[in-house]
Design a protein around this motif. Sequence first.
Motif, PDB file in Angstrom:
ATOM      1  N   GLU A 153       0.826  -1.194   0.000  1.00 21.51           N
ATOM      2  CA  GLU A 153       0.000   0.000   0.000  1.00 21.51           C
ATOM      3  C   GLU A 153       0.874   1.264   0.000  1.00 21.51           C
ATOM      4  OE1 GLU A 153      -3.940   1.511   2.396  1.00 21.51           O
ATOM      5  OE2 GLU A 153      -3.040  -0.381   2.934  1.00 21.51           O
ATOM      6  N   ARG A 166     -13.856   7.675   7.582  1.00 19.57           N
ATOM      7  CA  ARG A 166     -12.937   6.532   7.585  1.00 19.57           C
ATOM      8  C   ARG A 166     -12.682   6.173   9.031  1.00 19.57           C
ATOM      9  NH1 ARG A 166      -8.969   5.350   3.782  1.00 19.57           N
ATOM     10  NH2 ARG A 166      -9.595   5.943   1.686  1.00 19.57           N
ATOM     11  N   ASP A 185     -12.786  -6.066  11.857  1.00 19.75           N
ATOM     12  CA  ASP A 185     -12.134  -6.428  10.605  1.00 19.75           C
ATOM     13  C   ASP A 185     -10.657  -6.082  10.610  1.00 19.75           C
ATOM     14  OD1 ASP A 185     -14.500  -7.363   9.579  1.00 19.75           O
ATOM     15  OD2 ASP A 185     -15.113  -5.364   8.918  1.00 19.75           O
ATOM     16  N   LYS A 236      -9.068  -3.325  10.145  1.00 14.90           N
ATOM     17  CA  LYS A 236      -8.553  -2.480   9.075  1.00 14.90           C
ATOM     18  C   LYS A 236      -9.374  -1.203   9.016  1.00 14.90           C
ATOM     19  CE  LYS A 236     -11.451  -3.966   5.311  1.00 14.90           C
ATOM     20  NZ  LYS A 236     -11.554  -4.359   3.953  1.00 14.90           N
ATOM     21  N   VAL A 237      -8.844  -0.250   8.277  1.00 17.98           N
ATOM     22  CA  VAL A 237      -9.570   0.998   8.111  1.00 17.98           C
ATOM     23  C   VAL A 237     -10.669   0.776   7.082  1.00 17.98           C
ATOM     24  CG1 VAL A 237      -9.399   3.379   7.351  1.00 17.98           C
ATOM     25  CG2 VAL A 237      -7.563   2.362   8.694  1.00 17.98           C
ATOM     26  N   LYS A 261     -13.324 -13.767   2.348  1.00 22.62           N
ATOM     27  CA  LYS A 261     -12.528 -13.172   3.397  1.00 22.62           C
ATOM     28  C   LYS A 261     -12.450 -14.053   4.630  1.00 22.62           C
ATOM     29  CE  LYS A 261     -12.625  -8.754   5.525  1.00 22.62           C
ATOM     30  NZ  LYS A 261     -13.418  -7.572   5.589  1.00 22.62           N
ATOM     31  N   ARG A 319      -6.750  -6.319   0.952  1.00 22.77           N
ATOM     32  CA  ARG A 319      -7.627  -5.203   1.296  1.00 22.77           C
ATOM     33  C   ARG A 319      -7.992  -4.448   0.029  1.00 22.77           C
ATOM     34  NH1 ARG A 319      -3.581  -4.362   5.696  1.00 22.77           N
ATOM     35  NH2 ARG A 319      -2.436  -2.812   4.501  1.00 22.77           N
ATOM     36  N   GLU A 370      -7.945  -1.308  -0.586  1.00 21.73           N
ATOM     37  CA  GLU A 370      -6.980  -0.267  -0.934  1.00 21.73           C
ATOM     38  C   GLU A 370      -5.817  -0.865  -1.715  1.00 21.73           C
ATOM     39  OE1 GLU A 370      -8.153  -0.886   2.035  1.00 21.73           O
ATOM     40  OE2 GLU A 370      -9.123   0.918   2.785  1.00 21.73           O
ATOM     41  N   VAL A 371      -5.388  -2.065  -1.247  1.00 26.65           N
ATOM     42  CA  VAL A 371      -4.261  -2.719  -1.917  1.00 26.65           C
ATOM     43  C   VAL A 371      -4.672  -3.142  -3.327  1.00 26.65           C
ATOM     44  CG1 VAL A 371      -2.744  -4.734  -1.842  1.00 26.65           C
ATOM     45  CG2 VAL A 371      -3.241  -3.469   0.254  1.00 26.65           C
ATOM     46  N   GLN A 387      -4.583  -0.189  -5.637  1.00 24.05           N
ATOM     47  CA  GLN A 387      -3.247   0.244  -6.042  1.00 24.05           C
ATOM     48  C   GLN A 387      -2.568  -0.758  -6.955  1.00 24.05           C
ATOM     49  OE1 GLN A 387      -1.541   1.361  -2.266  1.00 24.05           O
ATOM     50  NE2 GLN A 387      -1.628   3.485  -2.922  1.00 24.05           N
TER      51      GLN A 387
END
Lengths: 562, 188
Positions: free
Chosen positions: A30, A436, A442, A444-445, B91, B98, B100-101, B104
């Motif tokens: 990330e 957020r 979970d 995570k954000v 999951k 994730r 976000e990953v 990207q």
Amino acid sequence: MDDSIRKLIFKAIDHTISPEDFDRLQDALEQDAEVRTAYLRAVHMSGTLEDLAGESVASEKVNAPVVRSNPNPKRQRGLFFSHVAPAWNWLAAAAVLLAVGGTAFWFGQRNQSSPAERSMVQTEASASPESRIAGHATLRRAVDLQWPADAVRRVEGDVLPNGLFAFNQGVAEIDFFCGATLIVEGPAELKIESDWSVRVLEGRLRAMVPPAARGFIVKAADSEIVDLGTEFALSVGNGNSQVEVIDGEIELRGGEFHEERLLTGDSRILAGEKADTSRLTDIPTASDMKRRHGLVAESRFNNWQTASRELRQRPDLIGYFTAAELSNERFLPNLATHGVASSAFLSGPVGRVSGRFGDLSSGLDFSRPGARLRMQVDGEFEAFTFACWTRIDSLDHRYNALFMGDGYENGEPHWQIRDDGRVMFSVMVDDSQEIRHFSELDRKVVQDAGLHRVYMTEPIWNSSMSGQWLHLAAVFDPARRIVMQYLNGQPVSQHEIVDKFLVTQLRIGPAEIGNWGQPFRDSPWFAVRNLNGTIDELAIFDAALTDGEIRALYEQGKPLGY
Amino acid sequence: MSNLRSDDREQQYDEFVALLARHDLSIRRFVRFLLPSSDGVDDVVQETALECWKKFAEFQPERPDSTADEFIRWACVIARYKAMSWQRDRKRDRLVFREEVIDQLAQAALESLDRQDDERRAVESCLEQLPADQRRLVLSVHSPSESIARIAKETGENARRLYNRVNVLRTLLLNCVEKHLAGEASHG
């Protein structure tokens, strides 16, 4: 690039990475473009190596030990295999596609599990888990079962695992997976050993063994009763044990009557003396059981109807929908006498199926993605209580809808079940905020459209409960600042409403039972949230019901065998 | 259905199949990049293809000469969505990326799609430079009929040590690939 990150990448590719390391890798991916490039390159290289390894296997067989060779069309298809244009796959599939109108088709071959998985470095993470349930029998019917204080209470449809199954009173009909059926009169204590055997410590029972289950063993005292077909009765208690063949043949093993065969009408005392004054053949038969079951179900149903008619009068009832009142094909009336909710409109393939009192009642089935029950609820409310009976077949989607406000605007509720079996209840606090936050659950954000908090229970459902009726309730009480959730009349979670998430003007607006309508979405994609299951008797109150009131709803509506 | 409409549909279908056949590999590679393992690639590619066909009427290339390029990009948007939902669904029982990953990686993967064929050629030529026994070792982790365990048994070496050697070799290969690509870029 950091060598340790490189190692993580290889571990990920080989499926040997631990969850913690996987998190580290994700963090690095990330944050760092260089890591992303390295990762993609490594993945691509492993795909290429996989193809080349496959090719060299194929070429070894034709004695041409070069890495690069002509492709052998019969070999396993590699991930990135690029020498053969895969057009024929698409063409074949597209032809099917035209033929079936695009509903289902198959592109190409399925890959075998990847070679890395078969190497020595296999780990748990790579093993694909098949869901499994432990058990040897199911509780088919239960009439008036009373449970000892410390016993696990079972309901109809439950899978029975090995171990003790005991009840004080009532009659249970148990189907073993081998095909044998026992009708057991309480007080009874059984030890379920396998699909094929059970030990009886106490109880009167009738065993019915169809040809496929021949060899089913019932153990009592020192003897094993091997059923060679059809039916026998057994009584065990107070040190006495007696068996009688009702129809067919059994063989005794062990004990005094070792290797003796008994035929229709024969009986033996296996232990103690003949204490049973009534004849063993008094034990209910399958058809007795069915009749008694029907009678009890009917009386339950009648009691529920009486209670339901009373409930409808409550002044704080906003909406009350029971599938039994579905007389019109498209409209389910709101039965609440003073309720402000509109009738519910059946949209899409909502099915009418048998309900929790068997054929006497009905339920509405939402198993197909377009199935929904739409309504309009105007007005403002001070509190919410939602309650319904539901039978979940499976939690197919990430979120599975019970009752959902369309727009999820300020003050509107969402009531749904997550795929891990947690019930979620939430009310939108401020839909104008983009939030957020870090989710503990979970880890995570997560990003949320709007400020709200989802109140979650622990998982209350798993696939062993498929097909069982559950009573669910959620109470949202801004005055006392508390959110309560219930399963089968018992509280399963309690959360405080903190200042930030306090919302006092509650609304519903356009809403759906069993699905989520998003008429304002700006893309053709829609979230699939239909419940793969059945809902009946959904009630919405403008009040926070008490524990006792929720329990009463459960008690007066519970089906037979609960 | 009128004849005109069915002709239309048939023409659309010919076009679709041609595009998909040509770009199958790119879509596969793209999907593989977004999943933590090759499990699921088939499923996601299949779902992507189905969705592409359903939505094909909406696909309007801006310029006819860039149809191929625009098709890949359009299909990759759908593939990204499918890869995401496939992982969301799983999951509970496996490691998944994730969102976000995934986002990207999708961006990086899209940028690298043009280079994929060069990369593949580079891997092949780098591999050829390795001695036979090392080549066998590095391929063993990717081969259905080979395993490190087997090589360990044959050679009497410790499997763990062999596995470390595989990682050293893979790093060597990656460095070699990088050099190749940099060389090609400066010469080309």
